[in-house]
Design a protein around this motif. Structure first.
Motif, mmCIF file in Angstrom:
data_model
loop_
_atom_site.group_PDB
_atom_site.id
_atom_site.type_symbol
_atom_site.label_atom_id
_atom_site.label_comp_id
_atom_site.label_asym_id
_atom_site.label_seq_id
_atom_site.Cartn_x
_atom_site.Cartn_y
_atom_site.Cartn_z
ATOM 1 N N CYS A 255 67.787 -74.659 31.008
ATOM 2 C CA CYS A 255 66.511 -74.896 31.680
ATOM 3 C C CYS A 255 65.753 -75.940 30.857
ATOM 4 O O CYS A 255 65.509 -75.746 29.666
ATOM 5 C CB CYS A 255 65.718 -73.604 31.763
ATOM 6 S SG CYS A 255 64.138 -73.796 32.576
ATOM 7 N N THR B 31 62.261 -78.304 30.604
ATOM 8 C CA THR B 31 60.889 -78.432 31.095
ATOM 9 C C THR B 31 60.239 -79.671 30.489
ATOM 10 O O THR B 31 60.584 -80.087 29.381
ATOM 11 C CB THR B 31 60.030 -77.202 30.741
ATOM 12 O OG1 THR B 31 59.911 -77.113 29.329
ATOM 13 C CG2 THR B 31 60.620 -75.932 31.287
ATOM 14 N N ILE C 279 60.143 -78.147 35.929
ATOM 15 C CA ILE C 279 61.223 -77.295 35.423
ATOM 16 C C ILE C 279 62.484 -77.556 36.233
ATOM 17 O O ILE C 279 62.441 -77.588 37.456
ATOM 18 C CB ILE C 279 60.851 -75.810 35.525
ATOM 19 C CG1 ILE C 279 59.555 -75.538 34.759
ATOM 20 C CG2 ILE C 279 61.988 -74.929 35.020
ATOM 21 C CD1 ILE C 279 58.976 -74.175 35.000
ATOM 22 N N THR D 210 66.747 -76.479 36.186
ATOM 23 C CA THR D 210 67.862 -75.750 35.602
ATOM 24 C C THR D 210 69.151 -76.447 36.004
ATOM 25 O O THR D 210 69.340 -76.777 37.170
ATOM 26 C CB THR D 210 67.877 -74.293 36.094
ATOM 27 O OG1 THR D 210 66.635 -73.680 35.738
ATOM 28 C CG2 THR D 210 69.028 -73.513 35.470
#
Length: 85
Positions: free
Chosen positions: A52, A54, A65, A67
């Motif tokens: 993940c 950010t 964000i 993933t």
């Protein structure tokens, strides 16, 4: 101890692409043409990884964000381009 490929198995390179950051119009930019930031992630471990990532402009934007899933021993990795949020 630094968090690098020796300890995590991940190699991450973050690059700010536009300097100075055009805070007045950053939300209008297309991330594929004029990304503010690129993050390149490669998995050098023997296990697949889910990561993940950010990013945000402090005091100005919400957190972006994303993933991603990386294959084991991934030589190419993935590059994320960011502008909006």
């Amino acid at each position: 101890m630094p968090l690098g490929p020796e300890t995590t198995g991940l190699r991450v390179v973050t690059t700010i692409r536009l300097q100075p950051i055009p805070t007045g119009v950053y939300h209008l930019l297309d991330p594929e043409i004029d990304p503010l930031l690129t993050v390149a992630v490669k998995n050098e471990s023997h296990e697949p990884r889910r990561v993940c990532v950010t990013a945000h402009i402090e005091g100005l934007s919400a957190r972006a964000i994303k993933t991603i899933e990386l294959l084991r021993m991934d030589k190419v990795g993935q590059t994320i381009n960011w502008c909006r949020r």
